[in-house]
Scaffold this motif. Sequence first.
Motif, PDB file in Angstrom:
ATOM      1  N   TYR A  96      39.738  45.612  39.321  1.00 25.21           N
ATOM      2  CA  TYR A  96      40.416  45.692  38.021  1.00 25.21           C
ATOM      3  C   TYR A  96      39.882  46.875  37.213  1.00 25.21           C
ATOM      4  CZ  TYR A  96      41.824  40.750  38.758  1.00 25.21           C
ATOM      5  OH  TYR A  96      42.341  39.575  39.238  1.00 25.21           O
ATOM      6  N   HIS A 145      40.875  35.600  34.140  1.00 24.12           N
ATOM      7  CA  HIS A 145      40.733  34.503  35.097  1.00 24.12           C
ATOM      8  C   HIS A 145      40.588  33.135  34.447  1.00 24.12           C
ATOM      9  CE1 HIS A 145      39.277  37.184  38.707  1.00 24.12           C
ATOM     10  NE2 HIS A 145      40.496  37.477  38.289  1.00 24.12           N
ATOM     11  N   CYS A 202      43.205  41.137  34.899  1.00 28.43           N
ATOM     12  CA  CYS A 202      43.649  39.748  34.802  1.00 28.43           C
ATOM     13  C   CYS A 202      42.575  38.916  34.105  1.00 28.43           C
ATOM     14  CB  CYS A 202      43.913  39.193  36.197  1.00 28.43           C
ATOM     15  SG  CYS A 202      44.400  37.450  36.253  1.00 28.43           S
ATOM     16  N   LYS A 221      47.830  38.257  32.368  1.00 34.27           N
ATOM     17  CA  LYS A 221      47.603  39.678  32.154  1.00 34.27           C
ATOM     18  C   LYS A 221      48.669  40.242  31.232  1.00 34.27           C
ATOM     19  CE  LYS A 221      48.150  42.723  35.337  1.00 34.27           C
ATOM     20  NZ  LYS A 221      48.037  43.445  36.625  1.00 34.27           N
ATOM     21  N   CYS A 257      49.265  36.493  36.530  1.00 37.38           N
ATOM     22  CA  CYS A 257      48.751  37.600  37.339  1.00 37.38           C
ATOM     23  C   CYS A 257      49.357  37.581  38.742  1.00 37.38           C
ATOM     24  CB  CYS A 257      47.225  37.525  37.442  1.00 37.38           C
ATOM     25  SG  CYS A 257      46.375  37.549  35.846  1.00 37.38           S
TER      26      CYS A 257
END
Length: 578
Positions: free
Chosen positions: A494, A533, A531, A569, A561
Amino acid sequence: MDSGGSTEEPSCAGVEEAAPFTAKKSTKAASSVVDAGRWSSVANVVVVVLIMTVPLVILIISGSRLDAPAVWINSTMAGLGAAQQQREPKRDILLGGLLLPGFDEQSCASRYQSVYYRKNMTRSPAPYLLDRLREQEALQRRCGPGTEPYRRASERLKSGQKYSVMDDTAVDGGCGYLVLLSYRGLGNRVLATVSAFLYATLTSRVLLVDRGKTFADLFCEPFQGATWLLPLDFPLEGYRDLWEGAAESYGNVTLRNDTGPASQHRFVYVHLDHAATPANRLAYCDDHRRSFLRRVQWVVLRTDSYMPPSLFLNPAYQEELARMFPRQDSVFYLISRYLLHPTNDVWGRVTRFHGSYLKNADETLGIQVRVFDAATPPQNVLDQILACTSQEHLLPGVAATAAGEAPPLPTTADARPNKAVLITGLNGWYHDRIRDMYWRSPSADGGLVSVHQPSHEEVQHFFRTMHDKKALAEMYLLSMTGKIVTSGWSTFGYVGSALGGLTPYIMTKPGRKQEKVPDPPCRRAMSMEPCNHGPAYFECTRKEIHKIIDTGKLVPHVRACEDMSWGLKLTEPIEEKV
């Protein structure tokens, strides 16, 4: 969660030897060559003598200034660096106003140099974002460590006195503080730092980052005349051991209904780990304009996640965030370009590797490999990488050649692109297999493919300085590639893609002991944003912690995501390729 891998310095493998010169020369020509060589040697000696003596002369003239030679050498090197930049196309080193002039370039070269290693800005900062950044900088200078408001606030925290900062703005000027405790792998810590800065800006708090064992060795100070590092003498005992069960945690305080106007707290601990309880995730819905949290001077935040997608769901922040980021898919990209500048040690690793292996390539591809399940056969992951790069036309296949067949002569008439592939990961096995594939056979399109990996530490370490320096350097190298393939669920991936404003091709995370390549092996991400989580799963207007809803449907720019169905996201409502 993950950190990423790292390793050894770049090797010199693959450097060709110069062919021996065998042609005969005349005696006169040979004599000229010898004379030229002698004059070259004399010139070199003169240069060396000057370099050795000029600092001494300066030292004698300067009297007691023992640092004069170092000053002369630094200024000379700075001049050489400036001359090198002048040969490059002119770039906006202030990034559209994100950065301010006046920082010492020698102490943090990456701040103004990084623009020469990446493509032009893919997102421009909004004027309102620039205004908020300048306000945050002023707040850090007015209330941060070394100021009288900070001293008083620290003494009050140490004494155990409960104090409502908004009840007495005349005393400390309304100075509030957000202390970040980031943890887990380096990817998580980078996401947490960007998240905390945005949250501090939204709530008008000074950001102070707990340095742990490595943070100060990784990043330069981002603010002029102020620090973002939590002082070593921070007076709150045991703050690093706080967890969501603590009496001061946001979840416990709200469940006790201890939020009335008369309530005062010495500090509040906000726990937003990816696996935090629903009660603690209610902090995502906090209205900083009216809640009790606004009145608390000290907030301690622990997170390993990327918080902005959840902040965009909070009605209290939506209008402000929309003004700061008209393009919702630009949050991490803009904040990271403003906030995160690698130290000279890390930046030197980046620039040396880039100059050796990536700079002269016509095309560059980054491949970030992260294997979470040790039981996953390595061959399956390799097959997935090759299937993805083939499906998306990122790498050419190899041509079938008969045994003993002579390779074609080199030609410049129909030259194919020279493609450099950067692979990062804990294991070097994938790099070796892909490199060998193009070593044994020519590429199907006739182009040259070189494959490079800076390091392969084999095992992930936490809070080890050298390991973290290598990992951060690799994140920045990934951000300098033209296109990028990343592993699903990987925070390292990411960061590498979002730093460079790259929309990645994300490889689907294989199931446990999955024997076949996932179908499809990868997919183009909807945006370059990381993203989250561990988002909240309730509507902030109701705050019903038992009511699980699809928060991605509340606003069009917050979606599920690609690699994690329960993650969230940011993206643009209208699909757009970068």
